[in-house]
Motif scaffolding. Structure first.
Motif, PDB file in Angstrom:
ATOM      1  N   ARG A  65       0.841  -1.199   0.000  1.00 25.32           N
ATOM      2  CA  ARG A  65       0.000   0.000   0.000  1.00 25.32           C
ATOM      3  C   ARG A  65       0.875   1.247   0.000  1.00 25.32           C
ATOM      4  N   GLN A  66       1.958   1.234   0.773  1.00 23.70           N
ATOM      5  CA  GLN A  66       2.806   2.415   0.853  1.00 23.70           C
ATOM      6  C   GLN A  66       3.493   2.694  -0.482  1.00 23.70           C
ATOM      7  N   GLN A  67       3.916   1.653  -1.167  1.00 27.22           N
ATOM      8  CA  GLN A  67       4.549   1.858  -2.471  1.00 27.22           C
ATOM      9  C   GLN A  67       3.576   2.526  -3.440  1.00 27.22           C
ATOM     10  N   LEU A  68       2.326   2.062  -3.436  1.00 28.06           N
ATOM     11  CA  LEU A  68       1.324   2.661  -4.326  1.00 28.06           C
ATOM     12  C   LEU A  68       0.994   4.084  -3.892  1.00 28.06           C
ATOM     13  N   ALA A  69       0.915   4.300  -2.586  1.00 34.52           N
ATOM     14  CA  ALA A  69       0.645   5.661  -2.097  1.00 34.52           C
ATOM     15  C   ALA A  69       1.760   6.614  -2.531  1.00 34.52           C
ATOM     16  N   ASP A  70       2.997   6.150  -2.429  1.00 40.35           N
ATOM     17  CA  ASP A  70       4.129   6.985  -2.865  1.00 40.35           C
ATOM     18  C   ASP A  70       4.043   7.277  -4.359  1.00 40.35           C
ATOM     19  N   LEU A  71       3.652   6.266  -5.136  1.00 41.08           N
ATOM     20  CA  LEU A  71       3.546   6.444  -6.589  1.00 41.08           C
ATOM     21  C   LEU A  71       2.456   7.458  -6.929  1.00 41.08           C
ATOM     22  N   VAL A  85      -9.061   5.242  -3.214  1.00 45.77           N
ATOM     23  CA  VAL A  85      -8.730   4.147  -4.129  1.00 45.77           C
ATOM     24  C   VAL A  85      -7.919   3.070  -3.411  1.00 45.77           C
ATOM     25  N   LEU A  86      -6.979   3.463  -2.591  1.00 45.91           N
ATOM     26  CA  LEU A  86      -6.171   2.474  -1.872  1.00 45.91           C
ATOM     27  C   LEU A  86      -7.034   1.664  -0.907  1.00 45.91           C
ATOM     28  N   ASP A  87      -7.994   2.328  -0.257  1.00 49.80           N
ATOM     29  CA  ASP A  87      -8.911   1.595   0.635  1.00 49.80           C
ATOM     30  C   ASP A  87      -9.720   0.575  -0.156  1.00 49.80           C
ATOM     31  N   ARG A  88     -10.215   0.994  -1.313  1.00 44.34           N
ATOM     32  CA  ARG A  88     -11.031   0.089  -2.134  1.00 44.34           C
ATOM     33  C   ARG A  88     -10.190  -1.091  -2.625  1.00 44.34           C
ATOM     34  N   PHE A  89      -8.988  -0.829  -3.068  1.00 40.97           N
ATOM     35  CA  PHE A  89      -8.101  -1.907  -3.524  1.00 40.97           C
ATOM     36  C   PHE A  89      -7.793  -2.871  -2.379  1.00 40.97           C
ATOM     37  N   THR A  90      -7.652  -2.340  -1.172  1.00 41.13           N
ATOM     38  CA  THR A  90      -7.393  -3.209  -0.023  1.00 41.13           C
ATOM     39  C   THR A  90      -8.607  -4.077   0.278  1.00 41.13           C
ATOM     40  N   GLU A  91      -9.792  -3.477   0.189  1.00 39.31           N
ATOM     41  CA  GLU A  91     -11.023  -4.222   0.466  1.00 39.31           C
ATOM     42  C   GLU A  91     -11.202  -5.404  -0.471  1.00 39.31           C
ATOM     43  N   VAL A  92     -10.862  -5.237  -1.725  1.00 41.31           N
ATOM     44  CA  VAL A  92     -11.083  -6.316  -2.696  1.00 41.31           C
ATOM     45  C   VAL A  92      -9.859  -7.217  -2.845  1.00 41.31           C
ATOM     46  N   GLY A  93      -8.812  -6.968  -2.052  1.00 35.11           N
ATOM     47  CA  GLY A  93      -7.659  -7.866  -2.041  1.00 35.11           C
ATOM     48  C   GLY A  93      -6.589  -7.583  -3.072  1.00 35.11           C
ATOM     49  N   ILE A  95      -4.628  -5.106  -2.876  1.00 33.30           N
ATOM     50  CA  ILE A  95      -3.506  -4.735  -2.008  1.00 33.30           C
ATOM     51  C   ILE A  95      -3.572  -5.621  -0.773  1.00 33.30           C
ATOM     52  N   ASP A  96      -2.519  -6.369  -0.509  1.00 29.46           N
ATOM     53  CA  ASP A  96      -2.474  -7.280   0.640  1.00 29.46           C
ATOM     54  C   ASP A  96      -1.033  -7.302   1.155  1.00 29.46           C
ATOM     55  N   ASP A  97      -0.756  -6.428   2.102  1.00 27.67           N
ATOM     56  CA  ASP A  97       0.623  -6.308   2.593  1.00 27.67           C
ATOM     57  C   ASP A  97       1.106  -7.579   3.283  1.00 27.67           C
ATOM     58  N   ALA A  98       0.198  -8.296   3.939  1.00 22.99           N
ATOM     59  CA  ALA A  98       0.607  -9.539   4.608  1.00 22.99           C
ATOM     60  C   ALA A  98       1.048 -10.582   3.587  1.00 22.99           C
ATOM     61  N   ALA A  99       0.266 -10.730   2.523  1.00 24.10           N
ATOM     62  CA  ALA A  99       0.633 -11.690   1.475  1.00 24.10           C
ATOM     63  C   ALA A  99       1.923 -11.257   0.786  1.00 24.10           C
ATOM     64  N   PHE A 100       2.047  -9.938   0.553  1.00 27.89           N
ATOM     65  CA  PHE A 100       3.270  -9.423  -0.049  1.00 27.89           C
ATOM     66  C   PHE A 100       4.480  -9.769   0.817  1.00 27.89           C
ATOM     67  N   ALA A 101       4.349  -9.568   2.135  1.00 26.74           N
ATOM     68  CA  ALA A 101       5.478  -9.813   3.045  1.00 26.74           C
ATOM     69  C   ALA A 101       5.858 -11.289   3.061  1.00 26.74           C
ATOM     70  N   GLY A 127       7.470  -0.119   3.371  1.00 32.15           N
ATOM     71  CA  GLY A 127       6.303   0.419   4.041  1.00 32.15           C
ATOM     72  C   GLY A 127       5.418  -0.609   4.715  1.00 32.15           C
ATOM     73  N   VAL A 128       5.898  -1.837   4.870  1.00 36.30           N
ATOM     74  CA  VAL A 128       5.111  -2.864   5.557  1.00 36.30           C
ATOM     75  C   VAL A 128       5.124  -2.562   7.057  1.00 36.30           C
ATOM     76  N   GLU A 129       3.957  -2.650   7.677  1.00 43.26           N
ATOM     77  CA  GLU A 129       3.858  -2.375   9.114  1.00 43.26           C
ATOM     78  C   GLU A 129       4.748  -3.347   9.893  1.00 43.26           C
ATOM     79  N   PRO A 130       5.361  -2.876  10.990  1.00 43.01           N
ATOM     80  CA  PRO A 130       6.310  -3.724  11.732  1.00 43.01           C
ATOM     81  C   PRO A 130       5.736  -5.063  12.179  1.00 43.01           C
ATOM     82  N   GLU A 131       4.474  -5.055  12.657  1.00 47.33           N
ATOM     83  CA  GLU A 131       3.909  -6.324  13.122  1.00 47.33           C
ATOM     84  C   GLU A 131       3.637  -7.283  11.972  1.00 47.33           C
TER      85      GLU A 131
END
Length: 217
Positions: A65-71, A85-93, A95-101, A127-131
């Motif tokens: 999400r952070q990479q896209l926000a920066d872009l 837009v980022l919220d909507r993309f997250t809702e539909v999957g 954007i998935d930072d956990a899967a990315f990590a 930009g992945v959250e520490p947890e």
């Protein structure tokens, strides 16, 4: 660039260098009836422009999400439109930072032999959250790190047979430190491998206290 003039035929009324317009909405699964904006579409709807930018970015490789926000910020998309837009993309999957990590850790640990410390640093930089990063990196245990470190050292040590043991140890320790390994594990693995291949001198004890933090990428 080939340097050859284009042989593509242009239709009547087409200006040289003009872009061919995309079919309306064909690449936006979220809003099929809305034509995605382009970076040059300054008059377009900001959310439509943001969706187009994100979809094109995600086509090449997953993004956080952070990479896209920066872009989006770099492309001048207003913050409120970007967030929507980022919220909507997250809702539909999309954007998935956990899967990315998880995918990042699996790929970089297996492919580059990175230790948990380096993997955590890379995920933070994206930009992945520490947890979230900690959970993904937690899939790598001590034995995984030791196996990867030994594989790296064996591969590199084979090309160092002409070096004295102290020089080979210094270089191998530095390599492991740059990949995030602790000084203790690096020293143990390097010693084991050099003992196995018959390197002489035994002059690696001085590197047990190497400041590996200073060598991190």
């Amino acid at each position: 660039m080939s340097g050859f003039p284009s042989t593509r035929r242009r239709g009547p009324g087409t200006r040289p260098g003009a872009r061919r317009s995309d079919s309306a909405g064909h690449d936006d699964p979220l809003n099929p009836d809305v034509a995605p904006g382009t970076p040059d579409d300054e008059m377009g709807d900001p959310e439509s422009v943001a969706r187009g930018i994100c979809l094109r970015a995600l086509t090449g490789a997953p993004k956080t999400r952070q990479q896209l926000a920066d872009l989006l910020a770099q492309r001048g998309v207003p913050e409120d439109a970007a967030e929507m837009v980022l919220d909507r993309f997250t809702e539909v999957g999309l954007i998935d930072d956990a899967a990315f990590a998880r995918a990042w850790v699996s790929s970089r640990q297996a492919g580059r032999g990175l230790a948990r410390r380096a993997l955590s640093a890379e995920l933070r930089a994206k930009g992945v959250e520490p947890e979230v990063a900690a959970e993904a990196v937690g899939e790598v245990d001590d034995e995984d790190e030791r196996t990867a470190a030994r594989r790296l050292v064996e591969r590199r040590a084979a090309a160092m047979r002409r070096l004295d043991r102290a020089t080979a140890t210094r270089r191998l320790m530095g390599m492991l430190a740059r990949k995030g390994y602790s000084g203790g594990m690096a020293a143990a693995v390097v010693r084991e491998v050099l003992d196995c291949i018959g390197s002489d001198d035994g002059a690696d004890g001085e590197f047990d206290d190497l400041d590996v933090d200073s060598l991190l990428p």
